[in-house]
Structures are given as C-alpha cells and as structure tokens.
Design a protein around this motif. Structure first.
Motif, PDB file in Angstrom:
ATOM      1  N   SER A  77      40.992  46.296   3.503  1.00  0.00           N
ATOM      2  CA  SER A  77      42.183  46.043   2.684  1.00  0.00           C
ATOM      3  C   SER A  77      43.356  45.659   3.578  1.00  0.00           C
ATOM      4  O   SER A  77      43.521  46.207   4.667  1.00  0.00           O
ATOM      5  CB  SER A  77      42.534  47.302   1.885  1.00  0.00           C
ATOM      6  N   ARG A 109      48.991  35.467  -4.908  1.00  0.00           N
ATOM      7  CA  ARG A 109      47.720  34.750  -5.063  1.00  0.00           C
ATOM      8  C   ARG A 109      47.770  33.352  -4.463  1.00  0.00           C
ATOM      9  O   ARG A 109      46.738  32.799  -4.085  1.00  0.00           O
ATOM     10  CB  ARG A 109      47.342  34.672  -6.548  1.00  0.00           C
ATOM     11  N   ASP A 129      42.446  35.760  -2.354  1.00  0.00           N
ATOM     12  CA  ASP A 129      41.646  36.457  -3.368  1.00  0.00           C
ATOM     13  C   ASP A 129      41.251  37.807  -2.779  1.00  0.00           C
ATOM     14  O   ASP A 129      40.295  37.898  -2.009  1.00  0.00           O
ATOM     15  CB  ASP A 129      40.419  35.628  -3.732  1.00  0.00           C
ATOM     16  N   THR A 130      42.001  38.836  -3.121  1.00  0.00           N
ATOM     17  CA  THR A 130      41.741  40.156  -2.527  1.00  0.00           C
ATOM     18  C   THR A 130      40.448  40.765  -3.044  1.00  0.00           C
ATOM     19  O   THR A 130      39.847  41.587  -2.353  1.00  0.00           O
ATOM     20  CB  THR A 130      42.906  41.123  -2.786  1.00  0.00           C
ATOM     21  N   SER A 131      39.983  40.352  -4.231  1.00  0.00           N
ATOM     22  CA  SER A 131      38.718  40.892  -4.741  1.00  0.00           C
ATOM     23  C   SER A 131      37.539  40.373  -3.933  1.00  0.00           C
ATOM     24  O   SER A 131      36.539  41.074  -3.762  1.00  0.00           O
ATOM     25  CB  SER A 131      38.542  40.531  -6.217  1.00  0.00           C
ATOM     26  N   LYS A 132      37.663  39.168  -3.413  1.00  0.00           N
ATOM     27  CA  LYS A 132      36.619  38.579  -2.568  1.00  0.00           C
ATOM     28  C   LYS A 132      36.946  38.717  -1.091  1.00  0.00           C
ATOM     29  O   LYS A 132      36.157  38.296  -0.241  1.00  0.00           O
ATOM     30  CB  LYS A 132      36.424  37.106  -2.912  1.00  0.00           C
ATOM     31  N   LYS A 133      38.112  39.277  -0.792  1.00  0.00           N
ATOM     32  CA  LYS A 133      38.557  39.408   0.603  1.00  0.00           C
ATOM     33  C   LYS A 133      38.467  38.057   1.309  1.00  0.00           C
ATOM     34  O   LYS A 133      37.821  37.915   2.364  1.00  0.00           O
ATOM     35  CB  LYS A 133      37.765  40.475   1.348  1.00  0.00           C
TER      36      LYS A 133
END
Lengths: 113, 112
Positions: B28, B54, B66-70
């Motif tokens: 993170s 974003r 895209d923090t969900s996909k790092k």
C-alpha cells in the motif's frame, strides 16, 4: 541558483581505498538521500537522513558510511569493505513540508581500477 | 524484488506517437511518482499522484493510478525526439516514512 551539487562527477579508485563523494544542497531541505544505480537498473537506497546528526540505513548500506553534520551537506564514503563499488551514485533531497518529490544532483560515477 | 516494476523495459516509437509505460507495486502506498532520467544525468521529477487520486495530467503527461490492481501508467502524448530518456516510477509506502523506492525503469526511444 538553488539546487544540489555533487562532486566529483567522475572518480577512479584503486581497490582497498576509501573515497568520499560530496553532496551539497542550498534548497533548505531537511531530508537527504544517497542512491546507487547500476547499468540499466533502477535506484537502490544506500542511506538517508531526515535531520542533522541523524541518518538511517537503506537497503544496501553495507560498505558505505555517511555523516550529516550540517543541513546542507550529506557526504557518502565508499569504504574498502564495499565489494563492488563501481556504479553511478545519486544524491537527492526533499523538503519535509513539500509535496514529496525528490530533487537530484547530476551524479558521481565511481570506477574501481 | 523492487517495489515498483516498470513494463516494458524498453520502448521504441516514432515522433508524434503516444508512449505508454506501466508500473506495478506490491504494498500500500501514500503516493506514486514518475521521474525522467537522461543518459548519465540525475533524475527529474515529472508528476506525483496520491493514493486517493485516479488520474492526473501535466502538459503532455497523463498518469493513472489503480490502487486495487497496485498499478500505474504514464502516457506521453505526441512524443518528441527530446522525450528519449529512461522513465522510473517511485513509490512512498504507507509505512515507509521518508523512503522512496524506485523501479528499474523503462528506456524510451523516440525516433525522428
């Protein structure tokens, strides 16, 4: 002009010798960093300092030493204990109250003969 | 391995084309930054994107995160020969304090 000055730009060393790379900044930045870059690769953190008289080891501190006696200066000594010192060394600084970007010097290229 | 890993390692395009470089990371982050390095020189900061952002624009640069996909991408539009350089992503982790971790870079060549 404000900025970071590294010297010397090129340095040659015989095996077994210690060498010191200079890094001076007049940006009034609190934090200073030393990175090593090998050909075609990214930067690896050697040491960093967030305040005068304090510094922390990075990922590859073995064979290196630093001091932070003045806010403007963060010299790096490459000791004879560093087995593979030939590399490009980059110094950077950052204002702790700023946006987080690093300001880099132009680098010092060390070659061991 | 490096926190940030760029893809591709090398990219060669013609002037006027767009160049897209990607960066993946593992932990993170607070923010992700892109830097440029001309051969044998120091790095120059291009753009910073925070973890709650974003997309960000700066001139011909567009960065997405895209923090969900790092992952992050850097798009350079209407490239010029002077854009030829290495481009690095760097991450500041949530627990890394003052440290900034760099990837291995993408070498971009823009042919005139």
């Amino acid at each position: 002009d404000g900025g970071i000055t590294q010297s010397p730009k090129y340095l040659f060393r015989k095996e077994g010798q210690n060498v010191t790379l200079s890094c001076e900044q007049n940006l009034n930045h609190d934090a200073m960093y030393w990175y090593r870059q090998d050909p075609g690769q990214g930067l690896r953190l050697i040491y960093y300092s967030q305040i005068v008289n304090d510094f922390q080891k990075g990922d590859i501190a073995e064979g290196y030493s630093v001091s932070r006696e003045k806010k403007e200066s963060f010299p790096l000594t490459v000791t004879s204990a560093q087995k593979n010192p030939t590399a490009f060394y980059l110094c950077a600084s950052r204002g702790l109250a700023g946006t987080g970007e690093l300001f880099f010097g132009e680098g010092s290229r060390l070659t061991v003969l | 391995s490096q926190q940030g890993e760029e893809d591709p390692q090398a990219l060669s395009i013609q002037e006027g084309e767009n160049a897209t470089m990607n960066c993946s990371y593992k932990t993170s982050i607070n923010n992700l930054q892109w830097y440029r390095q001309n051969s044998g020189r120091g790095l120059v900061h291009l753009i910073l994107i925070r973890s709650n952002e974003r997309e960000k624009h700066s001139g011909r640069l567009r960065v997405t995160l895209d923090t969900s996909k790092k992952s992050s991408s850097l798009l350079i539009t209407a490239s010029r020969a002077a854009d030829t350089a290495s481009y690095f992503c760097a991450t500041r982790g949530e627990t890394s304090g003052s440290r900034l971790t760099f990837g291995e870079g993408t070498q971009l060549t823009v042919n005139p």
